[in-house]
Design a protein around this motif. Sequence first.
Motif, PDB file in Angstrom:
ATOM      1  N   ASP A   1       0.834  -1.210   0.000  1.00  0.00           N
ATOM      2  CA  ASP A   1       0.000   0.000   0.000  1.00  0.00           C
ATOM      3  C   ASP A   1       0.866   1.256   0.000  1.00  0.00           C
ATOM      4  O   ASP A   1       1.878   1.327   0.713  1.00  0.00           O
ATOM      5  N   ILE A   2       0.479   2.248  -0.792  1.00  0.00           N
ATOM      6  CA  ILE A   2       1.105   3.565  -0.732  1.00  0.00           C
ATOM      7  C   ILE A   2       0.171   4.453   0.080  1.00  0.00           C
ATOM      8  O   ILE A   2      -1.011   4.593  -0.265  1.00  0.00           O
ATOM      9  N   VAL A   3       0.674   5.017   1.163  1.00  0.00           N
ATOM     10  CA  VAL A   3      -0.154   5.782   2.088  1.00  0.00           C
ATOM     11  C   VAL A   3       0.430   7.176   2.307  1.00  0.00           C
ATOM     12  O   VAL A   3       1.613   7.412   2.084  1.00  0.00           O
ATOM     13  N   LYS A   4      -0.442   8.064   2.762  1.00  0.00           N
ATOM     14  CA  LYS A   4      -0.006   9.389   3.179  1.00  0.00           C
ATOM     15  C   LYS A   4      -0.079   9.444   4.690  1.00  0.00           C
ATOM     16  O   LYS A   4      -1.085   9.042   5.289  1.00  0.00           O
ATOM     17  N   VAL A   5       0.976   9.902   5.345  1.00  0.00           N
ATOM     18  CA  VAL A   5       1.002   9.999   6.800  1.00  0.00           C
ATOM     19  C   VAL A   5       0.108  11.169   7.213  1.00  0.00           C
ATOM     20  O   VAL A   5       0.349  12.319   6.836  1.00  0.00           O
ATOM     21  N   THR A   6      -0.939  10.852   7.989  1.00  0.00           N
ATOM     22  CA  THR A   6      -1.891  11.889   8.408  1.00  0.00           C
ATOM     23  C   THR A   6      -1.698  12.317   9.859  1.00  0.00           C
ATOM     24  O   THR A   6      -2.258  13.325  10.284  1.00  0.00           O
ATOM     25  N   GLY A   7      -0.924  11.556  10.636  1.00  0.00           N
ATOM     26  CA  GLY A   7      -0.703  11.939  12.027  1.00  0.00           C
ATOM     27  C   GLY A   7      -0.038  10.822  12.803  1.00  0.00           C
ATOM     28  O   GLY A   7       0.325   9.775  12.254  1.00  0.00           O
ATOM     29  N   PHE A   8       0.124  11.040  14.098  1.00  0.00           N
ATOM     30  CA  PHE A   8       0.689  10.057  15.008  1.00  0.00           C
ATOM     31  C   PHE A   8      -0.179  10.016  16.259  1.00  0.00           C
ATOM     32  O   PHE A   8      -0.719  11.051  16.685  1.00  0.00           O
ATOM     33  N   ALA A   9      -0.330   8.830  16.843  1.00  0.00           N
ATOM     34  CA  ALA A   9      -1.176   8.680  18.025  1.00  0.00           C
ATOM     35  C   ALA A   9      -0.632   9.528  19.173  1.00  0.00           C
ATOM     36  O   ALA A   9       0.579   9.566  19.414  1.00  0.00           O
TER      37      ALA A   9
ATOM     38  N   TRP B   1      -0.868   8.988  22.280  1.00  0.00           N
ATOM     39  CA  TRP B   1      -0.335   8.172  23.380  1.00  0.00           C
ATOM     40  C   TRP B   1       0.926   7.399  22.999  1.00  0.00           C
ATOM     41  O   TRP B   1       1.574   6.817  23.842  1.00  0.00           O
ATOM     42  N   ASP B   2       1.292   7.394  21.702  1.00  0.00           N
ATOM     43  CA  ASP B   2       2.499   6.688  21.282  1.00  0.00           C
ATOM     44  C   ASP B   2       2.976   7.279  19.963  1.00  0.00           C
ATOM     45  O   ASP B   2       2.348   7.107  18.919  1.00  0.00           O
ATOM     46  N   ALA B   3       4.084   8.000  19.998  1.00  0.00           N
ATOM     47  CA  ALA B   3       4.581   8.707  18.818  1.00  0.00           C
ATOM     48  C   ALA B   3       5.061   7.761  17.729  1.00  0.00           C
ATOM     49  O   ALA B   3       5.321   8.197  16.607  1.00  0.00           O
ATOM     50  N   LYS B   4       5.202   6.472  18.026  1.00  0.00           N
ATOM     51  CA  LYS B   4       5.627   5.517  17.008  1.00  0.00           C
ATOM     52  C   LYS B   4       4.444   4.908  16.263  1.00  0.00           C
ATOM     53  O   LYS B   4       4.633   4.180  15.291  1.00  0.00           O
ATOM     54  N   LEU B   5       3.197   5.175  16.727  1.00  0.00           N
ATOM     55  CA  LEU B   5       2.002   4.637  16.087  1.00  0.00           C
ATOM     56  C   LEU B   5       1.559   5.606  14.999  1.00  0.00           C
ATOM     57  O   LEU B   5       1.019   6.674  15.276  1.00  0.00           O
ATOM     58  N   LEU B   6       1.819   5.225  13.758  1.00  0.00           N
ATOM     59  CA  LEU B   6       1.608   6.103  12.607  1.00  0.00           C
ATOM     60  C   LEU B   6       0.185   5.933  12.072  1.00  0.00           C
ATOM     61  O   LEU B   6      -0.300   4.818  11.899  1.00  0.00           O
ATOM     62  N   GLN B   7      -0.489   7.061  11.815  1.00  0.00           N
ATOM     63  CA  GLN B   7      -1.830   7.052  11.234  1.00  0.00           C
ATOM     64  C   GLN B   7      -1.701   7.359   9.753  1.00  0.00           C
ATOM     65  O   GLN B   7      -1.035   8.320   9.364  1.00  0.00           O
ATOM     66  N   ALA B   8      -2.349   6.542   8.899  1.00  0.00           N
ATOM     67  CA  ALA B   8      -2.134   6.649   7.465  1.00  0.00           C
ATOM     68  C   ALA B   8      -3.443   6.523   6.703  1.00  0.00           C
ATOM     69  O   ALA B   8      -4.416   5.945   7.193  1.00  0.00           O
ATOM     70  N   GLU B   9      -3.435   7.078   5.491  1.00  0.00           N
ATOM     71  CA  GLU B   9      -4.570   6.949   4.578  1.00  0.00           C
ATOM     72  C   GLU B   9      -4.050   6.571   3.200  1.00  0.00           C
ATOM     73  O   GLU B   9      -3.103   7.191   2.689  1.00  0.00           O
ATOM     74  N   THR B  10      -4.642   5.537   2.596  1.00  0.00           N
ATOM     75  CA  THR B  10      -4.192   5.074   1.290  1.00  0.00           C
ATOM     76  C   THR B  10      -4.721   5.984   0.190  1.00  0.00           C
ATOM     77  O   THR B  10      -5.635   6.795   0.403  1.00  0.00           O
ATOM     78  N   THR B  11      -4.171   5.840  -1.003  1.00  0.00           N
ATOM     79  CA  THR B  11      -4.617   6.647  -2.137  1.00  0.00           C
ATOM     80  C   THR B  11      -6.039   6.302  -2.555  1.00  0.00           C
ATOM     81  O   THR B  11      -6.692   7.093  -3.247  1.00  0.00           O
ATOM     82  N   ASP B  12      -6.547   5.123  -2.137  1.00  0.00           N
ATOM     83  CA  ASP B  12      -7.932   4.777  -2.460  1.00  0.00           C
ATOM     84  C   ASP B  12      -8.876   5.013  -1.283  1.00  0.00           C
ATOM     85  O   ASP B  12     -10.012   4.543  -1.284  1.00  0.00           O
ATOM     86  N   GLY B  13      -8.394   5.734  -0.241  1.00  0.00           N
ATOM     87  CA  GLY B  13      -9.293   6.188   0.821  1.00  0.00           C
ATOM     88  C   GLY B  13      -9.369   5.345   2.063  1.00  0.00           C
ATOM     89  O   GLY B  13     -10.080   5.697   3.010  1.00  0.00           O
ATOM     90  N   ARG B  14      -8.636   4.213   2.139  1.00  0.00           N
ATOM     91  CA  ARG B  14      -8.638   3.421   3.375  1.00  0.00           C
ATOM     92  C   ARG B  14      -7.756   4.096   4.426  1.00  0.00           C
ATOM     93  O   ARG B  14      -6.714   4.655   4.101  1.00  0.00           O
TER      94      ARG B  14
END
Length: 429
Positions: A283-291, A293-306
């Motif tokens: 999957d190719i994702v865009k990094v949208t943020g970090f949790a 409570w844990d800066a290593k937990l990456l929040q992502a969104e794929t190019t198809d919206g997942r």
Amino acid sequence: MTKLNVVIPAVNVMVEVGGSNVEFRKVDRKAQAGDIVKALVNSLDVEAGAFYEIVSDKHGAADFLDDAGDVNGRADTDGYPEEFEVYEAVAPVTAESSAESSDEITFENARYRKVNRSAREGDVVKCVSYDYDMTYGGLYAVIAGPGVVDDVNDFCAPFENYPEDFVVYEKVSVPSTPTYREVKRKAAVGERIKIVDAWGACGAYSNGAEFTVDTVRGSKVYVNSVSAPGNSSGFIDSCEYVVLEPVNAQVKAEPSAQPKHLTVGDYAKVTDASGDDRAKLGDIVKVTGFAAWDAKLLQAETTDGRAYAMFSYRFTPATAEEVSAAQAAAQAEAQRKAEEAQETAKWAKINRKVGEFKRGDIVEVTDISGLAVGGKIKRGDIVTLGAKDESDGMFRLQAPGVVGGNWASTQRFNLVTPVEKRFDTQSAA
């Protein structure tokens, strides 16, 4: 065979460790890592009277390697501890008696030194646990992710969550001894810091400890290796440290060689999809943020919206070509769905499902293969649908002079006018 070579004097035992004899004495307690145990009875792959080294006490265990080379837990408290005698070293095993304690190693003709930080691409890690598909004491090159390829050729990164099971080594690239000056300012990713006023350590560090910054979020810095209960993200407050600025020009160049850390807005590729059921390998994702409570937990969104969240070691920075290809594929899929929606809406206007035909419909023939009408129906002809065969959904194509051989599937014609819209089939009011 993994039984230890021992010499038994009057009371204690002498064990060969790293080419030297180390004295052990019998103790009355649970076995722990570094101890040896003597088997009192025979059991599967364990010989009575033989000595075995405790290689792991993780999670309260007391594991040793038996004669088959397997991890054996019979000496555990919840196993059969009564079948073993426990011995501890009279004096700590020193670097001279243990080859594993060296702070420098040679790997693939290059020198590496031991460091107290999380592993990065380009490092080497040594596995000191039997819990993985990796050789105890084996050396593994850290690749992009970061992660390693284990003994069964799988990509994994267990050192992210279990750093105590690995020793990290970095390549020695500067021959001179680096010198630093202490500066009170905010640190950047890759810079070294020194703890001068520890207060939120949760037992993970103390004054004088030095670390390399792994992540920066706003005014906060994080070091993976100091993660502990009460501080799982490895946060270190700005009042606790000073930055160690190198005054050696060669040393100054080192931080630029550190691997890129993902930040909000970056594009990344999934290299390990096991962290979330919605993720797919590649999957190719865009990094949208970090949790929070844990800066290593990456929040992502794929190019198809997942959208999903996984630890950052499951991603690697995506190339411009990979991002472009993923965006093009997403646009093509969006176009396909839009056309599909338009087709559905068009058929819905006549209260039908897509591809639903009825007797009496006027259609255009698009494929004449399968017809046996002597050329009386040609591609592009406008004909009327006759009887329908309910067993296979085929219709007769009605045309002048055609009496047989005119069955066709619905893939061979397009709708022109539905029977409900034909004036010639409607009764006069």
